[in-house]
Design a protein around this motif. Sequence first.
Motif, mmCIF file in Angstrom:
data_model
loop_
_atom_site.group_PDB
_atom_site.id
_atom_site.type_symbol
_atom_site.label_atom_id
_atom_site.label_comp_id
_atom_site.label_asym_id
_atom_site.label_seq_id
_atom_site.Cartn_x
_atom_site.Cartn_y
_atom_site.Cartn_z
ATOM 1 N N ILE A 1 0.967 -1.177 0.163
ATOM 2 C CA ILE A 1 -0.352 0.050 0.028
ATOM 3 C C ILE A 1 0.992 1.271 0.150
ATOM 4 O O ILE A 1 0.672 2.224 -0.785
ATOM 5 N N LEU A 2 1.793 1.185 0.803
ATOM 6 C CA LEU A 2 2.674 2.744 0.902
ATOM 7 C C LEU A 2 3.738 2.859 -0.313
ATOM 8 O O LEU A 2 3.929 3.956 -0.640
ATOM 9 N N HIS A 3 3.713 1.641 -1.254
ATOM 10 C CA HIS A 3 4.589 1.740 -2.441
ATOM 11 C C HIS A 3 3.767 1.834 -3.566
ATOM 12 O O HIS A 3 3.998 1.591 -4.927
ATOM 13 N N GLN A 4 2.526 2.410 -3.557
ATOM 14 C CA GLN A 4 1.510 2.623 -4.409
ATOM 15 C C GLN A 4 2.068 3.688 -5.443
ATOM 16 O O GLN A 4 2.761 4.637 -4.864
ATOM 17 N N GLU A 5 1.964 3.507 -6.786
ATOM 18 C CA GLU A 5 2.401 4.722 -7.688
ATOM 19 C C GLU A 5 1.234 5.866 -7.362
ATOM 20 O O GLU A 5 1.700 7.015 -7.708
ATOM 21 N N PHE A 6 0.284 5.648 -6.781
ATOM 22 C CA PHE A 6 -0.662 6.837 -6.373
ATOM 23 C C PHE A 6 -0.563 7.016 -4.913
ATOM 24 O O PHE A 6 -0.604 6.100 -4.224
ATOM 25 N N THR A 7 -0.094 8.312 -4.615
ATOM 26 C CA THR A 7 0.179 8.670 -3.424
ATOM 27 C C THR A 7 -0.628 9.383 -2.510
ATOM 28 O O THR A 7 -0.443 9.392 -1.077
ATOM 29 N N PHE B 1 -8.776 -10.095 -9.945
ATOM 30 C CA PHE B 1 -7.782 -10.285 -8.779
ATOM 31 C C PHE B 1 -7.368 -11.691 -8.992
ATOM 32 O O PHE B 1 -7.602 -12.332 -10.192
ATOM 33 N N TYR B 2 -6.255 -11.840 -8.159
ATOM 34 C CA TYR B 2 -5.666 -13.040 -8.219
ATOM 35 C C TYR B 2 -5.883 -13.891 -6.990
ATOM 36 O O TYR B 2 -5.745 -13.331 -6.065
ATOM 37 N N ARG B 3 -6.073 -15.129 -7.191
ATOM 38 C CA ARG B 3 -6.305 -16.094 -6.179
ATOM 39 C C ARG B 3 -4.969 -16.879 -5.948
ATOM 40 O O ARG B 3 -4.410 -17.446 -6.717
ATOM 41 N N VAL B 4 -4.348 -16.621 -4.743
ATOM 42 C CA VAL B 4 -3.203 -17.196 -4.263
ATOM 43 C C VAL B 4 -3.449 -18.393 -3.389
ATOM 44 O O VAL B 4 -3.929 -18.315 -2.326
ATOM 45 N N SER C 1 -1.334 -4.956 -6.138
ATOM 46 C CA SER C 1 -0.355 -4.427 -7.181
ATOM 47 C C SER C 1 0.070 -2.959 -7.061
ATOM 48 O O SER C 1 -0.907 -2.171 -6.606
ATOM 49 N N PRO C 2 1.314 -2.617 -7.342
ATOM 50 C CA PRO C 2 1.582 -1.146 -7.258
ATOM 51 C C PRO C 2 0.800 -0.259 -7.964
ATOM 52 O O PRO C 2 0.663 1.048 -7.590
ATOM 53 N N ASP C 3 -0.082 -0.595 -8.966
ATOM 54 C CA ASP C 3 -0.750 0.322 -9.802
ATOM 55 C C ASP C 3 -2.444 0.313 -9.466
ATOM 56 O O ASP C 3 -3.170 0.821 -10.204
ATOM 57 N N ALA C 4 -2.425 -0.621 -8.412
ATOM 58 C CA ALA C 4 -4.028 -0.648 -8.144
ATOM 59 C C ALA C 4 -4.730 0.359 -7.894
ATOM 60 O O ALA C 4 -5.774 0.648 -8.329
ATOM 61 N N THR C 5 -4.365 1.184 -6.979
ATOM 62 C CA THR C 5 -5.221 2.321 -6.239
ATOM 63 C C THR C 5 -5.312 3.317 -7.741
ATOM 64 O O THR C 5 -6.303 4.161 -7.932
ATOM 65 N N LYS C 6 -4.149 3.588 -8.233
ATOM 66 C CA LYS C 6 -4.087 4.709 -9.532
ATOM 67 C C LYS C 6 -4.900 4.206 -10.404
ATOM 68 O O LYS C 6 -5.800 4.963 -11.139
ATOM 69 N N ARG C 7 -5.155 2.843 -10.805
ATOM 70 C CA ARG C 7 -5.930 2.263 -11.828
ATOM 71 C C ARG C 7 -7.503 2.429 -11.357
ATOM 72 O O ARG C 7 -8.533 2.745 -12.145
ATOM 73 N N PHE C 8 -7.751 2.234 -9.987
ATOM 74 C CA PHE C 8 -9.179 2.303 -9.459
ATOM 75 C C PHE C 8 -9.745 3.890 -9.886
ATOM 76 O O PHE C 8 -10.590 3.943 -10.100
ATOM 77 N N VAL C 9 -8.770 4.857 -9.191
ATOM 78 C CA VAL C 9 -9.092 6.231 -9.177
ATOM 79 C C VAL C 9 -9.322 6.897 -10.588
ATOM 80 O O VAL C 9 -10.377 7.444 -11.211
ATOM 81 N N LEU D 1 -12.447 -3.021 -14.299
ATOM 82 C CA LEU D 1 -11.069 -3.375 -14.673
ATOM 83 C C LEU D 1 -10.799 -4.799 -15.082
ATOM 84 O O LEU D 1 -11.177 -5.518 -14.160
ATOM 85 N N GLN D 2 -10.217 -4.996 -16.233
ATOM 86 C CA GLN D 2 -10.168 -6.437 -16.594
ATOM 87 C C GLN D 2 -8.734 -6.709 -16.477
ATOM 88 O O GLN D 2 -8.242 -7.827 -16.596
ATOM 89 N N ILE D 3 -8.091 -5.974 -15.376
ATOM 90 C CA ILE D 3 -6.645 -6.169 -15.091
ATOM 91 C C ILE D 3 -6.611 -6.591 -13.528
ATOM 92 O O ILE D 3 -7.023 -5.677 -12.789
ATOM 93 N N PRO D 4 -6.081 -7.549 -13.190
ATOM 94 C CA PRO D 4 -5.949 -8.041 -11.863
ATOM 95 C C PRO D 4 -5.176 -7.129 -11.068
ATOM 96 O O PRO D 4 -3.832 -7.055 -11.380
ATOM 97 N N VAL D 5 -5.535 -6.624 -9.840
ATOM 98 C CA VAL D 5 -4.880 -5.691 -9.189
ATOM 99 C C VAL D 5 -4.840 -6.270 -7.666
ATOM 100 O O VAL D 5 -3.992 -5.412 -6.755
#
Length: 449
Positions: free
Chosen positions: A25-31, A119-122, A96-104, A203-207
């Motif tokens: 979360i702290l290393h998100q591209e969106f700050t 999303f990814y199921r781990v 993912s690092p771009d999750a919040t940026k893509r959401f907003v 969003l069709q990209i898993p975040v």
Amino acid sequence: MNPQVSIIVPVHNAQATLRRCVNSILHQEFTDLELLLIDDGSTDDSGALCDEFAAQDERILVIHKENSGVSDARNLGLSRARGTYLQFVDSDDWISPDATKRFVKAAQENGCDLVIADFYRVVGERLSPKGNIDETEAFSREKYAAYMMENPADFYYGVLWNKLFRRDIVEKYELRMDPSVSWCEDFMFNLEYIRHAKVFCALQIPVYYYVKTKGSLASQGMSLAKTVRMKRAVFDCYTNFYKNIFSEEDYEKIRFQVYRFLIDAAGDGALSIGAKKLENQLYISLEGISAEGVLAEGYRNHKLLDYYLEPIGMKYDLSLKEVRLLLCLCDTSFPCSKRDLADRLGETPQGISHSLQKLAAKGYLKTEDAKPGRKQGESRRTKRIQVAFLPEAEPLLAEIKLAQAEDMEVRFGGFTSEERELYQKLSKKMSYNMQKILYNYGSIISSDI
């Protein structure tokens, strides 16, 4: 100045995974965000870790509280959040690092009230991408509801963590988690939120990376009675949602699709009920339904009705054979024998006795031995019973009658009114012919045919 996004993370004994979660979360591209860590009475080092993070980044707010569950923790986070948008992350997962940026970006470009993402199921070292909606443009609430109806019990729709919410909607309608519910509480919040949202995008990209470690209701030590009550509350919430979204006429057209939620919820999804219900799922032989002959026709008739009765069993925590027995009792003249009921349902008299006891224990009916006397064709040793339905059974029996009507509508699909009338007339003739032969063999023929 308030942040654009508030990210809420409930924390309870998560020291093994918390650092990975928080760092993602702290290393998100969106700050332009704030991170609310809600320490829900952790007894390990989670609370100290939260304080350590807060000392390193001013965007973090830590709240320590006594343990009262994830719903209370999220509610406390909602009450302290300041962002335009809300995002949820579980402490054993990461983004993912771009999750919040893509959401907003999606929310702002499309004027969205809700953004939902793949999303990814781990599971161990394996990743499986999950997602349902392929729409590339913004779409309406009705369209979202239609998508959800196709896979209602999927994690994709049921959880909070693959979505971005608008805080003004949450606050305007005072939306909160229900702390008394520990099954589908995320889904119930989502349903209430969707009722007030208008514009959606996907969003069709898993975040999001969801780690499959959560337990079922059974692993929580939940009592059967409480589990049934919660399931009923969730189902009522789900049906009320569709009644609010669609007109009464349109809802009647999709009512059975809505009921299939209970069947989907028995599978491996966010709303999983557990292994017990999987054993009750209806089995249909593809060879059987495509075969020819009298037995195959009987099989199709039997399975089609079961298809409509099964969701009722799920809703009321009854097996299919118990729902079938209730239907049979509705069409039976009393007093009758358990052997007669068993023969009609393909059960044993002992099985009928057990089912009657279960239905009586649930408060749906009461049974008593009938007064002495025999019907024609009965042995002297045949014991007959009297069955009376109790008020508690009224909504259940109404559901069964609706299932019967649904079953008949499917059977007469494509018939003209004249064809339907002719078919019913010919069916009555065939029924009379069969009853006449069987009566001669020892069965009882109805006097009004």
